[in-house]
Design a protein around this motif. Structure first.
Motif, PDB file in Angstrom:
ATOM      1  N   PHE A   1       0.910  -1.404   0.036  1.00 54.65           N
ATOM      2  CA  PHE A   1       0.036  -0.007   0.110  1.00 54.65           C
ATOM      3  C   PHE A   1       0.845   1.257  -0.013  1.00 54.65           C
ATOM      4  O   PHE A   1       0.566   2.159  -0.663  1.00 54.65           O
ATOM      5  CB  PHE A   1      -0.948   0.118   1.300  1.00 54.65           C
ATOM      6  N   VAL A   2       2.015   1.250   0.597  1.00 58.65           N
ATOM      7  CA  VAL A   2       2.849   2.625   0.893  1.00 58.65           C
ATOM      8  C   VAL A   2       3.398   2.897  -0.425  1.00 58.65           C
ATOM      9  O   VAL A   2       3.364   3.980  -0.943  1.00 58.65           O
ATOM     10  CB  VAL A   2       3.980   2.340   1.773  1.00 58.65           C
ATOM     11  N   LYS A   3       3.988   2.060  -1.260  1.00 58.72           N
ATOM     12  CA  LYS A   3       4.459   2.122  -2.558  1.00 58.72           C
ATOM     13  C   LYS A   3       3.478   2.691  -3.651  1.00 58.72           C
ATOM     14  O   LYS A   3       3.760   3.611  -4.471  1.00 58.72           O
ATOM     15  CB  LYS A   3       5.368   0.908  -3.065  1.00 58.72           C
ATOM     16  N   ARG A   4       2.313   2.174  -3.702  1.00 55.90           N
ATOM     17  CA  ARG A   4       1.378   2.408  -4.478  1.00 55.90           C
ATOM     18  C   ARG A   4       0.852   3.859  -4.277  1.00 55.90           C
ATOM     19  O   ARG A   4       0.707   4.660  -5.234  1.00 55.90           O
ATOM     20  CB  ARG A   4      -0.097   1.505  -4.329  1.00 55.90           C
ATOM     21  N   ASN A   5       0.795   4.075  -2.997  1.00 50.03           N
ATOM     22  CA  ASN A   5       0.370   5.808  -2.562  1.00 50.03           C
ATOM     23  C   ASN A   5       1.578   6.693  -3.190  1.00 50.03           C
ATOM     24  O   ASN A   5       1.264   7.761  -3.515  1.00 50.03           O
ATOM     25  CB  ASN A   5       0.416   5.976  -1.137  1.00 50.03           C
ATOM     26  N   LEU A   6       2.834   6.189  -2.705  1.00 50.92           N
ATOM     27  CA  LEU A   6       3.730   7.033  -3.073  1.00 50.92           C
ATOM     28  C   LEU A   6       4.050   7.150  -4.797  1.00 50.92           C
ATOM     29  O   LEU A   6       4.428   8.206  -5.370  1.00 50.92           O
ATOM     30  CB  LEU A   6       5.309   6.528  -2.796  1.00 50.92           C
ATOM     31  N   ASP A   7       3.279   6.153  -5.555  1.00 49.10           N
ATOM     32  CA  ASP A   7       3.420   6.068  -7.011  1.00 49.10           C
ATOM     33  C   ASP A   7       2.350   6.823  -7.534  1.00 49.10           C
ATOM     34  O   ASP A   7       2.045   6.918  -8.781  1.00 49.10           O
ATOM     35  CB  ASP A   7       3.495   4.787  -7.651  1.00 49.10           C
ATOM     36  N   GLY A   8       1.401   7.329  -6.904  1.00 47.94           N
ATOM     37  CA  GLY A   8       0.295   7.998  -7.093  1.00 47.94           C
ATOM     38  C   GLY A   8      -0.661   7.196  -7.705  1.00 47.94           C
ATOM     39  O   GLY A   8      -1.872   7.789  -8.263  1.00 47.94           O
ATOM     40  N   ARG A   9      -0.937   5.991  -7.224  1.00 49.16           N
ATOM     41  CA  ARG A   9      -2.144   5.159  -7.664  1.00 49.16           C
ATOM     42  C   ARG A   9      -3.330   5.223  -6.784  1.00 49.16           C
ATOM     43  O   ARG A   9      -3.098   4.922  -5.448  1.00 49.16           O
ATOM     44  CB  ARG A   9      -1.534   3.544  -7.569  1.00 49.16           C
ATOM     45  N   ARG A  10      -4.033   5.776  -7.374  1.00 52.75           N
ATOM     46  CA  ARG A  10      -5.212   6.002  -6.477  1.00 52.75           C
ATOM     47  C   ARG A  10      -6.750   5.238  -6.597  1.00 52.75           C
ATOM     48  O   ARG A  10      -7.750   5.625  -6.314  1.00 52.75           O
ATOM     49  CB  ARG A  10      -5.901   7.569  -6.727  1.00 52.75           C
ATOM     50  N   ARG A  11      -6.240   4.027  -6.910  1.00 55.10           N
ATOM     51  CA  ARG A  11      -7.336   2.835  -7.248  1.00 55.10           C
ATOM     52  C   ARG A  11      -6.691   1.483  -6.981  1.00 55.10           C
ATOM     53  O   ARG A  11      -5.617   1.471  -7.617  1.00 55.10           O
ATOM     54  CB  ARG A  11      -8.057   2.865  -8.481  1.00 55.10           C
ATOM     55  N   ARG A  12      -7.421   0.733  -6.601  1.00 54.64           N
ATOM     56  CA  ARG A  12      -6.692  -0.613  -6.222  1.00 54.64           C
ATOM     57  C   ARG A  12      -8.015  -1.626  -6.466  1.00 54.64           C
ATOM     58  O   ARG A  12      -8.767  -1.448  -6.206  1.00 54.64           O
ATOM     59  CB  ARG A  12      -6.090  -0.698  -5.090  1.00 54.64           C
TER      60      ARG A  12
ATOM     61  N   ARG B   1     -12.703 -10.126  -1.845  1.00 56.43           N
ATOM     62  CA  ARG B   1     -13.467  -8.706  -1.382  1.00 56.43           C
ATOM     63  C   ARG B   1     -12.792  -8.145  -0.272  1.00 56.43           C
ATOM     64  O   ARG B   1     -13.661  -7.486   0.818  1.00 56.43           O
ATOM     65  CB  ARG B   1     -14.940  -9.378  -1.074  1.00 56.43           C
ATOM     66  N   GLY B   2     -11.472  -8.207  -0.114  1.00 54.05           N
ATOM     67  CA  GLY B   2     -10.823  -7.379   0.854  1.00 54.05           C
ATOM     68  C   GLY B   2     -10.947  -7.995   2.267  1.00 54.05           C
ATOM     69  O   GLY B   2     -10.538  -7.389   3.295  1.00 54.05           O
ATOM     70  N   VAL B   3     -11.774  -9.130   2.535  1.00 51.38           N
ATOM     71  CA  VAL B   3     -11.878  -9.638   4.011  1.00 51.38           C
ATOM     72  C   VAL B   3     -10.776 -10.562   4.388  1.00 51.38           C
ATOM     73  O   VAL B   3     -10.803 -11.172   5.441  1.00 51.38           O
ATOM     74  CB  VAL B   3     -13.256 -10.189   4.248  1.00 51.38           C
TER      75      VAL B   3
ATOM     76  N   ALA C   1      -8.836  -5.099   3.625  1.00 54.87           N
ATOM     77  CA  ALA C   1      -9.340  -3.854   3.262  1.00 54.87           C
ATOM     78  C   ALA C   1      -8.945  -2.647   4.431  1.00 54.87           C
ATOM     79  O   ALA C   1      -8.596  -1.630   4.036  1.00 54.87           O
ATOM     80  CB  ALA C   1     -10.598  -3.726   3.047  1.00 54.87           C
ATOM     81  N   GLU C   2      -9.225  -3.085   5.679  1.00 48.49           N
ATOM     82  CA  GLU C   2      -8.751  -2.308   6.652  1.00 48.49           C
ATOM     83  C   GLU C   2      -7.334  -1.786   6.906  1.00 48.49           C
ATOM     84  O   GLU C   2      -7.214  -0.645   7.227  1.00 48.49           O
ATOM     85  CB  GLU C   2      -9.548  -3.018   8.167  1.00 48.49           C
ATOM     86  N   ILE C   3      -6.653  -2.823   6.601  1.00 44.06           N
ATOM     87  CA  ILE C   3      -5.198  -2.504   6.502  1.00 44.06           C
ATOM     88  C   ILE C   3      -4.783  -1.240   5.376  1.00 44.06           C
ATOM     89  O   ILE C   3      -4.244  -0.233   5.673  1.00 44.06           O
ATOM     90  CB  ILE C   3      -4.027  -3.552   6.244  1.00 44.06           C
ATOM     91  N   GLY C   4      -5.374  -1.472   4.330  1.00 49.18           N
ATOM     92  CA  GLY C   4      -5.088  -0.557   3.251  1.00 49.18           C
ATOM     93  C   GLY C   4      -5.613   0.835   3.591  1.00 49.18           C
ATOM     94  O   GLY C   4      -5.045   1.828   3.263  1.00 49.18           O
TER      95      GLY C   4
ATOM     96  N   VAL D   1       0.678  -1.201  21.701  1.00 46.49           N
ATOM     97  CA  VAL D   1       0.446  -0.401  20.477  1.00 46.49           C
ATOM     98  C   VAL D   1      -0.466  -1.110  19.517  1.00 46.49           C
ATOM     99  O   VAL D   1      -0.318  -2.300  19.541  1.00 46.49           O
ATOM    100  CB  VAL D   1       1.599  -0.073  19.868  1.00 46.49           C
ATOM    101  N   SER D   2      -1.562  -0.576  18.924  1.00 49.28           N
ATOM    102  CA  SER D   2      -2.509  -1.072  18.118  1.00 49.28           C
ATOM    103  C   SER D   2      -1.881  -0.997  16.573  1.00 49.28           C
ATOM    104  O   SER D   2      -0.675  -0.644  16.357  1.00 49.28           O
ATOM    105  CB  SER D   2      -3.799  -0.279  17.765  1.00 49.28           C
ATOM    106  N   TYR D   3      -2.488  -1.980  15.930  1.00 50.63           N
ATOM    107  CA  TYR D   3      -1.793  -1.817  14.468  1.00 50.63           C
ATOM    108  C   TYR D   3      -1.863  -0.644  13.651  1.00 50.63           C
ATOM    109  O   TYR D   3      -0.663  -0.089  13.317  1.00 50.63           O
ATOM    110  CB  TYR D   3      -2.605  -2.814  13.579  1.00 50.63           C
TER     111      TYR D   3
END
Length: 336
Positions: A177-188, A193-195, A233-236, A288-290
């Protein structure tokens, strides 16, 4: 004494023990120090494969030996041979030792029909794979068996972490998720189903378990995970929040062909571990929480990636997920 002190788990473990009043010898191959360590921490070089060197560092003895890098039965025998000089031990194993009772486990994950049907949550009494030399999991079980067989001579707490996260990870799943955000990817795209849930283990929470076990010597096997097991999905969403970005997420059933929607957490179910024994026996409460741990991890990953190829930075992750950032395939999937 902490063996593997300069690694991902070792650094916060040394910090936690020193703050709790222990005089700590931090042993590692390079003999380096962490900026967070108290000046009283003694850093030494140690080649773990050298039995004589290990015995020399233990010297006349230590009240506690923490082994973060123990891997197999031979390492266990190294420790038990020094039992007369060690008050108690805490040794890090892995949740990959668990079997579902039908021959499915972490070694069969990618085989047809090989995904294990674990109970939710998995207790420490769950069956384990057969000890041996064939895989990481079988070697870790052999390590555990050898240690527990010598428990009368050396009280040992065996800790089983899951998806370890935090700075200096050689396999940082959050990079997805970090690299995608740094690369400007705004959809995934997220498969299943992300569960999907794969229980994380923060390094500071593992260090807290070590600290608690150090104060209560005994022989026990404990899961060593966070207080919660978020979905992928919650991690993202939590990474997005830590980075101040918004991402549109498409949820799909199953796992699409190729690499689209595949993350380091993408599994067809839930792998969650029971932490009640740690709470009952040691009074464990996560420190500490995630989500609260993410800013530190995100900052570290951002700094490591600056101007560098992610595969060069994290070769272990690249070998496990060679097409983790195949944006062309993802764009083609969206177009179709």
């Amino acid at each position: 004494m902490v063996i593997g002190a300069s690694g991902q788990i070792g650094r916060p473990t040394v910090t936690a023990l020193a703050r709790d009043g222990w005089q700590v010898t931090a042993a590692s191959r390079g003999g380096g120090r962490d900026a967070a360590w108290d000046e009283g921490v003694r850093a030494v070089r140690l080649d773990r494969a050298d039995d004589a060197a290990l015995a020399a560092v233990v010297g006349d003895g230590c009240e506690l030996l923490v082994d973060i890098v123990a891997y197999d039965a031979a390492h266990a025998r190294q420790l038990t041979s020094l039992a007369g000089r060690i008050g108690s031990a805490v040794v890090v194993s892995s949740v990959s030792v668990y079997d579902d009772g039908a021959g499915r486990n972490f070694d069969t994950l990618h085989e047809p029909g090989g995904f294990p049907a674990y109970p939710v949550p998995v207790p420490e009494t769950q069956p384990t794979v057969t000890p041996g030399e064939s895989s990481y999991s079988t070697r870790k079980v052999a390590l555990e068996h050898e240690l527990l067989a010598a428990a009368q001579a050396l009280p040992v707490t065996v800790l089983r972490p899951a998806a370890v996260h935090g700075p200096r990870s050689p396999l940082p799943r959050e990079l997805y998720f970090v690299k995608r955000n740094l690369d400007g990817r705004r959809r995934r795209v997220l498969s299943y189903r992300g569960v999907s849930r794969y229980h994380p283990s923060g390094t500071r929470n593992i260090a807290e378990l070590v600290r608690l076990a150090a104060a209560r010597p005994g022989t026990r096997v404990l899961n060593a995970c966070d207080g919660e097991a978020p979905t992928v999905a919650e991690i993202g969403a939590a990474v997005d929040a830590a980075m101040g970005v918004e991402t549109r997420t498409t949820l799909v059933d199953g796992l699409p062909e190729g690499c689209v929607g595949q993350t380091p957490w993408s599994i067809p179910g839930r792998v969650v571990f029971d932490m009640s024994a740690a709470a009952r026996e040691l009074g464990y409460r996560p420190v500490v929480s995630y989500a609260d741990s993410l800013p530190e991890t995100v900052g570290w990953l951002t700094g490591v990636l600056a101007g560098r190829d992610w595969r060069e930075c994290f070769p272990l992750l690249a070998r496990a997920y060679p097409r983790l950032f195949d944006y062309a395939a993802e764009d083609a999937w969206f177009a179709a």
